[in-house]
Design a protein around this motif. Structure first.
Motif, mmCIF file in Angstrom:
data_model
loop_
_atom_site.group_PDB
_atom_site.id
_atom_site.type_symbol
_atom_site.label_atom_id
_atom_site.label_comp_id
_atom_site.label_asym_id
_atom_site.label_seq_id
_atom_site.Cartn_x
_atom_site.Cartn_y
_atom_site.Cartn_z
ATOM 1 N N ARG A 109 3.418 1.987 -1.713
ATOM 2 C CA ARG A 109 3.802 2.405 -3.057
ATOM 3 C C ARG A 109 2.934 3.559 -3.540
ATOM 4 O O ARG A 109 3.425 4.553 -4.068
ATOM 5 C CB ARG A 109 3.648 1.240 -4.047
ATOM 6 C CG ARG A 109 4.440 0.031 -3.725
ATOM 7 C CD ARG A 109 3.796 -1.268 -4.187
ATOM 8 N NE ARG A 109 3.153 -1.227 -5.483
ATOM 9 C CZ ARG A 109 1.830 -1.206 -5.663
ATOM 10 N NH1 ARG A 109 1.002 -1.205 -4.621
ATOM 11 N NH2 ARG A 109 1.311 -1.173 -6.860
ATOM 12 N N MET A 110 1.626 3.387 -3.362
ATOM 13 C CA MET A 110 0.701 4.409 -3.835
ATOM 14 C C MET A 110 0.521 5.538 -2.820
ATOM 15 O O MET A 110 0.235 6.671 -3.197
ATOM 16 C CB MET A 110 -0.649 3.771 -4.167
ATOM 17 C CG MET A 110 -0.622 2.867 -5.386
ATOM 18 S SD MET A 110 -0.209 3.749 -6.914
ATOM 19 C CE MET A 110 1.299 2.907 -7.413
ATOM 20 N N ARG A 111 0.699 5.230 -1.551
ATOM 21 C CA ARG A 111 0.562 6.278 -0.545
ATOM 22 C C ARG A 111 1.574 7.400 -0.767
ATOM 23 O O ARG A 111 1.228 8.591 -0.631
ATOM 24 C CB ARG A 111 0.731 5.711 0.871
ATOM 25 C CG ARG A 111 -0.512 5.059 1.434
ATOM 26 C CD ARG A 111 -0.422 4.872 2.942
ATOM 27 N NE ARG A 111 -0.494 6.147 3.654
ATOM 28 C CZ ARG A 111 -0.474 6.268 4.981
ATOM 29 N NH1 ARG A 111 -0.359 5.177 5.740
ATOM 30 N NH2 ARG A 111 -0.566 7.453 5.550
ATOM 31 N N GLY A 164 0.188 7.786 -9.553
ATOM 32 C CA GLY A 164 -1.033 7.495 -8.808
ATOM 33 C C GLY A 164 -1.759 6.300 -9.380
ATOM 34 O O GLY A 164 -1.184 5.487 -10.104
ATOM 35 N N ARG A 165 -3.030 6.192 -9.057
ATOM 36 C CA ARG A 165 -3.851 5.103 -9.582
ATOM 37 C C ARG A 165 -5.266 5.619 -9.815
ATOM 38 O O ARG A 165 -5.687 6.609 -9.215
ATOM 39 C CB ARG A 165 -3.859 3.916 -8.616
ATOM 40 C CG ARG A 165 -4.286 4.249 -7.214
ATOM 41 C CD ARG A 165 -4.108 3.059 -6.295
ATOM 42 N NE ARG A 165 -4.164 3.449 -4.886
ATOM 43 C CZ ARG A 165 -3.972 2.614 -3.877
ATOM 44 N NH1 ARG A 165 -3.734 1.346 -4.112
ATOM 45 N NH2 ARG A 165 -4.015 3.040 -2.640
ATOM 46 N N MET A 221 5.319 6.766 -12.599
ATOM 47 C CA MET A 221 3.999 6.538 -12.021
ATOM 48 C C MET A 221 3.596 7.760 -11.191
ATOM 49 O O MET A 221 4.443 8.371 -10.536
ATOM 50 C CB MET A 221 4.011 5.299 -11.130
ATOM 51 C CG MET A 221 4.349 4.007 -11.853
ATOM 52 S SD MET A 221 4.332 2.583 -10.728
ATOM 53 C CE MET A 221 5.068 1.321 -11.776
ATOM 54 N N THR A 261 -2.744 1.799 -12.754
ATOM 55 C CA THR A 261 -1.653 2.736 -12.480
ATOM 56 C C THR A 261 -1.700 3.905 -13.450
ATOM 57 O O THR A 261 -1.903 3.721 -14.656
ATOM 58 C CB THR A 261 -0.291 2.033 -12.604
ATOM 59 O OG1 THR A 261 -0.267 0.903 -11.740
ATOM 60 C CG2 THR A 261 0.828 2.974 -12.215
ATOM 61 N N SER A 307 -7.879 -1.158 -9.710
ATOM 62 C CA SER A 307 -7.445 0.183 -10.096
ATOM 63 C C SER A 307 -6.271 0.079 -11.058
ATOM 64 O O SER A 307 -5.535 -0.904 -11.066
ATOM 65 C CB SER A 307 -7.050 0.997 -8.856
ATOM 66 O OG SER A 307 -6.002 0.366 -8.156
ATOM 67 N N GLU A 360 0.825 -1.210 0.000
ATOM 68 C CA GLU A 360 0.000 0.000 0.000
ATOM 69 C C GLU A 360 0.860 1.262 0.000
ATOM 70 O O GLU A 360 0.440 2.306 -0.501
ATOM 71 C CB GLU A 360 -0.932 0.015 1.209
ATOM 72 C CG GLU A 360 -1.946 -1.115 1.233
ATOM 73 C CD GLU A 360 -2.908 -1.047 0.062
ATOM 74 O OE1 GLU A 360 -3.349 0.065 -0.283
ATOM 75 O OE2 GLU A 360 -3.200 -2.104 -0.520
ATOM 76 N N LEU A 394 2.783 8.369 -3.510
ATOM 77 C CA LEU A 394 2.385 9.144 -4.679
ATOM 78 C C LEU A 394 1.148 9.984 -4.401
ATOM 79 O O LEU A 394 1.020 11.111 -4.898
ATOM 80 C CB LEU A 394 2.115 8.203 -5.860
ATOM 81 C CG LEU A 394 3.300 7.360 -6.342
ATOM 82 C CD1 LEU A 394 2.879 6.495 -7.528
ATOM 83 C CD2 LEU A 394 4.494 8.221 -6.706
ATOM 84 N N ASP A 395 0.226 9.445 -3.610
ATOM 85 C CA ASP A 395 -1.013 10.164 -3.301
ATOM 86 C C ASP A 395 -0.812 11.278 -2.289
ATOM 87 O O ASP A 395 -1.496 12.309 -2.353
ATOM 88 C CB ASP A 395 -2.067 9.181 -2.753
ATOM 89 C CG ASP A 395 -2.548 8.173 -3.788
ATOM 90 O OD1 ASP A 395 -2.392 8.453 -4.992
ATOM 91 O OD2 ASP A 395 -3.068 7.121 -3.383
#
Length: 232
Positions: A61-63, A164-165, A162, A181, A179, A59, A65-66
């Motif tokens: 990985r996307m956190r 986000g998603r 990358m 990428t 979701s 999780e 970016l977000d």
């Protein structure tokens, strides 16, 4: 000692870069090197693929970016995922791109035609989820392996990253499936200042700086591995 997401971010910002982990640090370095089947080397609630945003590295990985604007995540190293912080990104840009634009790289023959189609689609829209890139750039199911290679190529060369998603949407406007990428250009992700810093750094200086940091993080890292890690 990584016990949660906050520990991970602090360690990553200190290190400057990291392999994505999940069982392989490629002989270089990973903030969280163990995989989902492997027990951590110390007592921690961190576990892979639980879905808990506080303790699941998948999780995180996307956190980053977000929630942050100072950490990039993508397939940067050995054609595998990794993280690079804002502070260290100019050095990797200097080592990998050396001030070369996408157009110059394509004219030199160092960028594939598939990569060009992907890049131009993303530039046209600013940001694009993976499934939309395939559709808008005209890739078929038969092109899958070539598409996948080209997308990794663009990340390794630091032209795309990358960012986000995004959930897939049906024709009725309803979310469905996993979701997807989202990708954008590196310029859009980090802004012009990173590139202004990068052009002031020679490839040789960048290599020496990153190499020294790798050896600080992992004194036993092999010389050939370090070179591949830096140059891509």
């Amino acid at each position: 000692m990584i016990h949660n997401y906050d520990d991970f971010v602090k360690a990553l910002l200190t290190a400057g870069f990291s392999m994505g982990g999940g069982g392989s640090d490629e002989g270089i370095y990973a903030v969280v090197p163990w995989g989902w089947q492997e027990a951590p080397p110390y007592e921690t609630p961190v576990r892979w693929h639980t879905g808990d945003p506080k303790t699941d590295p998948w999780e995180w990985r996307m956190r980053v970016l977000d929630e942050r604007d100072d950490i990039a995540y993508g397939k940067f190293f050995f054609k595998k995922t990794g993280f690079i912080t804002r502070a260290w990104y100019p050095y990797f840009l200097a080592a990998r791109r050396g001030g070369t634009s996408f157009e110059e790289a394509y004219e030199d023959g160092t960028i594939s035609h598939f990569a060009k189609r992907i890049y131009e689609a993303v530039v046209s829209y600013g940001t694009l989820p993976l499934h939309a890139i395939k559709e808008l750039a005209g890739f078929s199911k038969e092109d899958k392996s070539g598409f996948d290679r080209a997308l990794v190529e663009l990340q390794m060369r630091m032209f795309l990253t990358m960012c986000g998603r995004q959930q897939k949407m049906s024709q009725k406007g309803e979310e469905y499936g996993w979701s997807s990428t989202v990708f954008c250009t590196t310029e859009r992700f980090f802004g012009d200042d990173v590139f202004k810093e990068a052009v002031q750094i020679t490839a040789e200086v960048a290599f020496e700086k990153i190499s020294a940091q790798v050896l600080k993080l992992n004194p036993s890292a092999p010389e050939k591995k370090i070179a591949k890690f830096i140059r891509g």
